[in-house]
Design a protein around this motif. Structure first.
Motif, PDB file in Angstrom:
ATOM      1  N   GLN A 128       0.944  -1.210   0.032  1.00  0.00           N
ATOM      2  CA  GLN A 128      -0.028  -0.114  -0.056  1.00  0.00           C
ATOM      3  C   GLN A 128       0.891   1.139  -0.037  1.00  0.00           C
ATOM      4  O   GLN A 128       2.129   1.266   0.392  1.00  0.00           O
ATOM      5  N   PRO A 129       0.413   2.340  -0.756  1.00  0.00           N
ATOM      6  CA  PRO A 129       1.329   3.587  -0.547  1.00  0.00           C
ATOM      7  C   PRO A 129       1.589   4.277   0.711  1.00  0.00           C
ATOM      8  O   PRO A 129       0.668   3.984   1.496  1.00  0.00           O
ATOM      9  N   TYR A 130       2.910   4.574   1.220  1.00  0.00           N
ATOM     10  CA  TYR A 130       2.987   5.454   2.205  1.00  0.00           C
ATOM     11  C   TYR A 130       3.550   6.659   2.268  1.00  0.00           C
ATOM     12  O   TYR A 130       3.775   7.244   3.027  1.00  0.00           O
ATOM     13  N   ASP A 251       2.192  -4.592   4.723  1.00  0.00           N
ATOM     14  CA  ASP A 251       1.151  -3.685   4.624  1.00  0.00           C
ATOM     15  C   ASP A 251       0.666  -3.810   6.015  1.00  0.00           C
ATOM     16  O   ASP A 251       0.152  -2.765   6.617  1.00  0.00           O
ATOM     17  N   MET A 252       0.702  -4.939   6.803  1.00  0.00           N
ATOM     18  CA  MET A 252       0.122  -4.887   8.048  1.00  0.00           C
ATOM     19  C   MET A 252       0.883  -4.098   9.252  1.00  0.00           C
ATOM     20  O   MET A 252       0.650  -3.283  10.030  1.00  0.00           O
ATOM     21  N   MET A 279      -2.141   9.202   5.841  1.00  0.00           N
ATOM     22  CA  MET A 279      -2.431   8.564   7.063  1.00  0.00           C
ATOM     23  C   MET A 279      -3.848   7.798   7.108  1.00  0.00           C
ATOM     24  O   MET A 279      -3.714   6.657   7.694  1.00  0.00           O
ATOM     25  N   LYS A 280      -4.744   8.266   6.855  1.00  0.00           N
ATOM     26  CA  LYS A 280      -6.093   7.964   6.850  1.00  0.00           C
ATOM     27  C   LYS A 280      -6.091   6.431   6.252  1.00  0.00           C
ATOM     28  O   LYS A 280      -6.809   5.417   6.445  1.00  0.00           O
ATOM     29  N   ASN A 281      -5.667   6.399   4.931  1.00  0.00           N
ATOM     30  CA  ASN A 281      -5.683   5.102   4.022  1.00  0.00           C
ATOM     31  C   ASN A 281      -4.944   4.175   4.809  1.00  0.00           C
ATOM     32  O   ASN A 281      -5.321   3.011   4.811  1.00  0.00           O
ATOM     33  N   LEU A 282      -3.890   4.343   5.263  1.00  0.00           N
ATOM     34  CA  LEU A 282      -2.893   3.363   5.915  1.00  0.00           C
ATOM     35  C   LEU A 282      -3.421   3.038   7.260  1.00  0.00           C
ATOM     36  O   LEU A 282      -3.578   1.746   7.705  1.00  0.00           O
ATOM     37  N   GLU A 283      -3.845   4.032   8.227  1.00  0.00           N
ATOM     38  CA  GLU A 283      -4.594   3.513   9.587  1.00  0.00           C
ATOM     39  C   GLU A 283      -5.779   2.414   9.375  1.00  0.00           C
ATOM     40  O   GLU A 283      -5.998   1.780  10.245  1.00  0.00           O
ATOM     41  N   LYS A 284      -6.588   2.538   8.311  1.00  0.00           N
ATOM     42  CA  LYS A 284      -7.813   1.723   8.017  1.00  0.00           C
ATOM     43  C   LYS A 284      -7.282   0.262   7.562  1.00  0.00           C
ATOM     44  O   LYS A 284      -8.401  -0.563   7.610  1.00  0.00           O
TER      45      LYS A 284
END
Length: 286
Positions: A128-130, A251-252, A279-284
């Motif tokens: 996933q993008p970071y 990703d985890m 942040m929001k995309n990563l946190e979910k």
């Protein structure tokens, strides 16, 4: 030479040719098979993962004067694999050969400001993008160039094998159609040397690199950073398509680092902000 002798030599040459074809085909099949194998168990057993990078890409991964390897991606990769008790071995590679190194098994991951795009998706699996990035044009303030169109008839510097080069080629109306020629560089460091010397009049470069490099110069005002119009980019980790478990593990870990604040901490260390972290995309993602 008799007809029999000639025939024997001919048959020997033919046999050698077919043996060579079989050998090369076998090697190709082995490499193709290796690209589809899930290597997480092997990585976990060795407790080591090998990451390929361009060690001059500040502030993502670069060497300080003492030779120590530092950067945003260095800290992030170590934080990710620390979760699994796995050591990270960083290996300097020719950035233009990164996908080949990955496919051949020389490295396990490409992790160094690596942009997701459709062409790379054909052969590479992504985490996933970071991080968010964009391509910008850097010029000398003294050149009076403050928009891409003013590069008309001038020489542009660009890194070979980079996402910037791919955007430059695929969207010629933004910049390529204006310039006289372009010079490709292995590293942005060399490109900046030529920009300073006047051998090139503009440099197409990642904003994360440009901002960091210019901020650390004695006279930052001597440079101008210009928006280009190229689409923003997502940085992610690249791996072989077969490494499904490795992809899930990364990703985890990225999601956990976003939730516990470690990712935010690393971003502020290197960029002074966390605004470029999705942040929001990563946190979910769990």
């Amino acid at each position: 030479m008799s007809g029999v002798s000639f025939l024997k030599k001919y048959l020997k040459l033919v046999s050698l040719f077919f043996l060579a074809v079989i050998f090369l085909t076998g090697c190709t099949n082995v490499k193709q098979k290796a690209a589809t194998v899930d290597k997480w168990d092997e990585i976990e057993k060795k407790k080591k993962v090998t990451i390929g990078l361009d060690d001059s890409f500040v502030p993502m991964g670069f060497r300080e004067k003492n030779g120590q390897l530092v950067g945003f991606d260095i800290d992030l990769a170590r934080a990710v694999f620390n979760k699994y008790g796995i050591d990270v071995d960083f290996q300097t590679i020719d950035w233009s050969m990164k996908e080949t190194e990955l496919r051949n098994g020389t490295i396990d991951l490409i992790w160094n400001g690596y942009t997701i795009n459709d062409e790379r998706k054909k052969t590479v699996a992504f985490s996933q993008p970071y991080l968010k990035n964009q391509q910008v044009l850097v010029t000398k303030t003294s050149s009076k160039i403050d928009e891409p169109k003013q590069m008309k008839g001038k020489t542009l510097g660009i890194q070979s094998g980079s996402s910037g080069y791919e955007a430059f080629e695929s969207q010629p109306k933004i910049l390529k159609d204006y310039i006289k020629t372009n010079i490709q560089y292995d590293t942005f460091n060399n490109a900046f040397l030529d920009l300073n010397a006047g051998r090139i009049q503009g440099l197409l470069i990642d904003s994360v690199y440009a901002d960091y490099y210019i901020a650390h110069q004695k006279n930052p005002k001597m440079y101008r950073v210009i928006s280009t119009g190229f689409q923003s980019e997502d940085f992610a980790v690249g791996m072989r398509k077969g490494d499904v478990t490795l992809q899930k593990k990364i990703d985890m870990a990225l999601s956990e680092l976003a939730r516990n604040g470690k990712l935010n901490q690393i971003s502020k260390k290197w960029f002074g902000t966390s605004q470029n972290i999705p942040m929001k995309n990563l946190e979910k993602n769990k």
